[in-house]
Design an enzyme around this catalytic site. Structure first.
Site, PDB file in Angstrom:
ATOM      1  N   ASP A  52       0.838  -1.208   0.000  1.00  0.00           N
ATOM      2  CA  ASP A  52       0.000   0.000   0.000  1.00  0.00           C
ATOM      3  C   ASP A  52       0.870   1.253   0.000  1.00  0.00           C
ATOM      4  O   ASP A  52       1.518   1.572   0.992  1.00  0.00           O
ATOM      5  CB  ASP A  52      -0.874   0.007   1.265  1.00  0.00           C
ATOM      6  CG  ASP A  52      -1.833   1.190   1.268  1.00  0.00           C
ATOM      7  OD1 ASP A  52      -2.895   1.074   0.638  1.00  0.00           O
ATOM      8  OD2 ASP A  52      -1.508   2.232   1.885  1.00  0.00           O
ATOM      9  N   TYR A 108       2.876   9.640  -0.482  1.00  0.00           N
ATOM     10  CA  TYR A 108       3.976   9.068   0.306  1.00  0.00           C
ATOM     11  C   TYR A 108       5.326   9.315  -0.379  1.00  0.00           C
ATOM     12  O   TYR A 108       6.361   9.085   0.220  1.00  0.00           O
ATOM     13  CB  TYR A 108       3.802   7.562   0.548  1.00  0.00           C
ATOM     14  CG  TYR A 108       2.524   7.161   1.253  1.00  0.00           C
ATOM     15  CD1 TYR A 108       1.680   8.098   1.844  1.00  0.00           C
ATOM     16  CD2 TYR A 108       2.154   5.822   1.334  1.00  0.00           C
ATOM     17  CE1 TYR A 108       0.504   7.714   2.469  1.00  0.00           C
ATOM     18  CE2 TYR A 108       0.984   5.437   1.974  1.00  0.00           C
ATOM     19  CZ  TYR A 108       0.158   6.392   2.525  1.00  0.00           C
ATOM     20  OH  TYR A 108      -1.010   5.996   3.144  1.00  0.00           O
ATOM     21  N   LYS A 160      -2.652   5.728  -4.345  1.00  0.00           N
ATOM     22  CA  LYS A 160      -3.776   6.648  -4.074  1.00  0.00           C
ATOM     23  C   LYS A 160      -3.528   7.984  -4.751  1.00  0.00           C
ATOM     24  O   LYS A 160      -2.377   8.424  -4.850  1.00  0.00           O
ATOM     25  CB  LYS A 160      -3.932   6.895  -2.561  1.00  0.00           C
ATOM     26  CG  LYS A 160      -3.853   5.634  -1.720  1.00  0.00           C
ATOM     27  CD  LYS A 160      -4.074   5.882  -0.246  1.00  0.00           C
ATOM     28  CE  LYS A 160      -3.697   4.659   0.575  1.00  0.00           C
ATOM     29  NZ  LYS A 160      -2.274   4.527   0.870  1.00  0.00           N
ATOM     30  N   HIS A 204      -7.585   9.398  -2.043  1.00  0.00           N
ATOM     31  CA  HIS A 204      -6.965   9.384  -0.715  1.00  0.00           C
ATOM     32  C   HIS A 204      -7.820  10.091   0.332  1.00  0.00           C
ATOM     33  O   HIS A 204      -7.830   9.702   1.495  1.00  0.00           O
ATOM     34  CB  HIS A 204      -5.580  10.048  -0.812  1.00  0.00           C
ATOM     35  CG  HIS A 204      -4.603   9.617   0.222  1.00  0.00           C
ATOM     36  ND1 HIS A 204      -3.251   9.531  -0.025  1.00  0.00           N
ATOM     37  CD2 HIS A 204      -4.753   9.260   1.511  1.00  0.00           C
ATOM     38  CE1 HIS A 204      -2.633   9.135   1.077  1.00  0.00           C
ATOM     39  NE2 HIS A 204      -3.514   8.967   2.015  1.00  0.00           N
TER      40      HIS A 204
HETATM   41  N1  LIG Z   1      -5.305   6.275   3.702  1.00  0.00           N
HETATM   42  C1  LIG Z   1      -4.804   7.008   4.664  1.00  0.00           C
HETATM   43  O1  LIG Z   1      -5.186   8.181   4.870  1.00  0.00           O
HETATM   44  C2  LIG Z   1      -3.737   6.430   5.529  1.00  0.00           C
HETATM   45  C3  LIG Z   1      -3.313   7.104   6.694  1.00  0.00           C
HETATM   46  C4  LIG Z   1      -2.328   6.524   7.494  1.00  0.00           C
HETATM   47  C5  LIG Z   1      -1.790   5.283   7.121  1.00  0.00           C
HETATM   48  N2  LIG Z   1      -2.202   4.652   5.981  1.00  0.00           N
HETATM   49  C6  LIG Z   1      -1.646   3.335   5.566  1.00  0.00           C
HETATM   50  O2  LIG Z   1      -1.668   2.464   6.694  1.00  0.00           O
HETATM   51  C7  LIG Z   1      -0.347   1.932   6.901  1.00  0.00           C
HETATM   52  C8  LIG Z   1      -0.143   1.614   8.344  1.00  0.00           C
HETATM   53  O3  LIG Z   1      -0.267   2.780   9.173  1.00  0.00           O
HETATM   54  P1  LIG Z   1       0.879   3.224  10.175  1.00  0.00           P
HETATM   55  O4  LIG Z   1       2.163   2.810   9.672  1.00  0.00           O
HETATM   56  O5  LIG Z   1       0.811   4.652  10.368  1.00  0.00           O
HETATM   57  O6  LIG Z   1       0.471   2.501  11.550  1.00  0.00           O
HETATM   58  P2  LIG Z   1       0.496   0.996  12.053  1.00  0.00           P
HETATM   59  O7  LIG Z   1       0.764   0.033  10.966  1.00  0.00           O
HETATM   60  O8  LIG Z   1      -0.728   0.864  12.868  1.00  0.00           O
HETATM   61  O9  LIG Z   1       1.744   1.010  13.066  1.00  0.00           O
HETATM   62  C9  LIG Z   1       3.048   1.102  12.596  1.00  0.00           C
HETATM   63  C10 LIG Z   1       3.967   1.117  13.803  1.00  0.00           C
HETATM   64  O10 LIG Z   1       3.945  -0.167  14.452  1.00  0.00           O
HETATM   65  C11 LIG Z   1       5.262  -0.691  14.528  1.00  0.00           C
HETATM   66  N3  LIG Z   1       5.207  -2.132  14.308  1.00  0.00           N
HETATM   67  C12 LIG Z   1       4.814  -2.785  13.189  1.00  0.00           C
HETATM   68  N4  LIG Z   1       4.910  -4.117  13.373  1.00  0.00           N
HETATM   69  C13 LIG Z   1       5.387  -4.304  14.632  1.00  0.00           C
HETATM   70  C14 LIG Z   1       5.712  -5.462  15.395  1.00  0.00           C
HETATM   71  N5  LIG Z   1       5.550  -6.710  14.895  1.00  0.00           N
HETATM   72  N6  LIG Z   1       6.179  -5.294  16.661  1.00  0.00           N
HETATM   73  C15 LIG Z   1       6.330  -4.044  17.173  1.00  0.00           C
HETATM   74  N7  LIG Z   1       6.058  -2.914  16.496  1.00  0.00           N
HETATM   75  C16 LIG Z   1       5.571  -3.042  15.230  1.00  0.00           C
HETATM   76  C17 LIG Z   1       6.056   0.006  13.436  1.00  0.00           C
HETATM   77  O11 LIG Z   1       7.428   0.115  13.778  1.00  0.00           O
HETATM   78  P3  LIG Z   1       8.598  -0.688  12.949  1.00  0.00           P
HETATM   79  O12 LIG Z   1       8.710  -0.056  11.591  1.00  0.00           O
HETATM   80  O13 LIG Z   1       9.799  -0.452  13.825  1.00  0.00           O
HETATM   81  O14 LIG Z   1       8.209  -2.116  12.898  1.00  0.00           O
HETATM   82  C18 LIG Z   1       5.403   1.397  13.428  1.00  0.00           C
HETATM   83  O15 LIG Z   1       5.958   2.206  14.443  1.00  0.00           O
HETATM   84  C19 LIG Z   1       0.558   3.041   6.345  1.00  0.00           C
HETATM   85  O16 LIG Z   1       1.877   2.619   6.086  1.00  0.00           O
HETATM   86  C20 LIG Z   1      -0.192   3.429   5.087  1.00  0.00           C
HETATM   87  O17 LIG Z   1       0.070   2.502   4.039  1.00  0.00           O
HETATM   88  C21 LIG Z   1      -3.172   5.219   5.195  1.00  0.00           C
END
Ligand SMILES: NC(=O)c1ccc[n+]([C@@H]2O[C@H](COP(=O)([O-])OP(=O)(O)OC[C@H]3O[C@@H](n4cnc5c(N)ncnc54)[C@H](OP(=O)(O)O)[C@@H]3O)[C@@H](O)[C@H]2O)c1
Length: 285
Positions: free
Chosen positions: A45, A50, A75, A108
């Protein structure tokens, strides 16, 4: 390895994918995408906003995984909405990703010339350069404006979704309209208050899994697609290891009962409408 769910256009989407929001180091982005695909992930994704579409494309091409097994999402950002602008923006994403037809393109945000952008997305599906189209951050009211105008229906709505924010108004509407709920911030952006919630910690200990794996398993059993972000290869592998156990109905109910009304991201609509169509991200090389 991973379960998948049907989309309304007949395609299937695997339920755990890799998100690359805020992964702006192009080498880290490329290697995270490659590690994820080699570990068995299929959805990736990204987004125009990004600024890492080229790195994502390189990660896919260097992974050795056949392109037709990958489920690639990008997006369009509101600065690129409007029929002509969105047409050009889709061409830009196709060129930067350089991996052939894109599996899923999302609007988006629900602000700006959404209907003009949707027409360009529908044209891209007609032309075969995009397979599916969907939306992100759309509320029920936003969908009620789009659906009567859409010749091709959105297959997903990608929204903030985790045990502390279960989208009580939106989820029943999505189900009624055959739109898959895709979770961003599936781990609450790594929130310690979420990952230390007693219901999650107890289930983790009962199954010999981590709290992160329990939360991802909850998403799978609720029928969502989740796209956890990680650049850590051990986390990337662990986040896919959620298909060898199942939460019991009581464990699911305990997690369902966690606070449902705590979104982590809030921006007033007037501010989104004022800022997002004007802020044009510049893609990285
Ligand atoms: N459409 C939208 O408006 C929108 C908005 C926000 C996000 N998104 C999408 O959603 C995705 C995910 O969101 P997000 O990255 O903000 O939040 P998330 O996936 O909920 O959390 C990511 C965090 O969790 C940690 N993490 C992941 N796996 C882990 C594990 N096994 N153990 C411990 N920590 C872990 C990561 O650190 P490490 O890297 O150190 O593992 C990072 O700090 C984004 O990358 C993007 O593609 C979309």
């Amino acid at each position: 390895m991973t379960t998948s769910i049907p989309l309304s256009n007949g395609l299937r989407m695997p339920q755990i994918g890799l998100g690359v929001y805020l992964v702006s180091d192009v080498e880290v982005c490329e290697s995270s995408v490659r590690s994820a695909l080699q570990a068995g992930y299929r959805p990736i994704d990204t987004a125009f906003a990004y600024r890492n579409e080229r790195a994502v494309g390189r990660g896919i091409r260097s992974s050795g995984v056949p392109r037709d097994e990958v489920f690639l999402t990008t997006k369009l950002w509101p600065s690129e909405y409007g029929f002509e602008k969105s047409r050009a923006a889709l061409g830009g994403s196709l060129e930067r990703l350089d991996t052939g037809p894109i599996d899923l393109v999302l609007l988006h945000q629900p602000v700006g010339d959404v209907l003009g952008a949707w027409r360009a997305m529908e044209e891209a599906v007609d032309q075969g350069v995009v397979r599916s189209i969907g939306v992100s951050n759309f509320t029920v009211a936003d969908l009620e404006r789009l659906l009567p105008e859409a010749r091709i229906a959105p297959v997903v709505d990608q929204v903030e979704l985790h045990p502390h924010w279960q989208q009580p108004d939106l989820l029943p509407y999505l189900e009624e309209h055959g739109i898959v709920a895709e979770a961003w911030y599936p781990l609450g952006h790594g929130s310690t208050s979420l990952l230390s919630a007693p219901a999650i910690v107890a289930a983790a200990s009962a199954h010999g899994k981590s709290p992160v794996q329990v939360v991802l398993r909850w998403h799978v059993q609720r029928g969502f697609v989740a796209i956890p972000k990680s650049t850590n290869p051990a986390h990337i592998a662990a986040n896919l290891a959620v298909f060898d156990f199942a939460l019991t109905p009581a464990e699911m109910a305990g997690i369902d009962a966690l606070g449902k009304d705590r979104p982590m991201f809030r921006m007033p609509r007037w501010l989104m409408s004022a800022v997002m169509p004007l802020a044009r991200p510049r893609p990285l090389p």
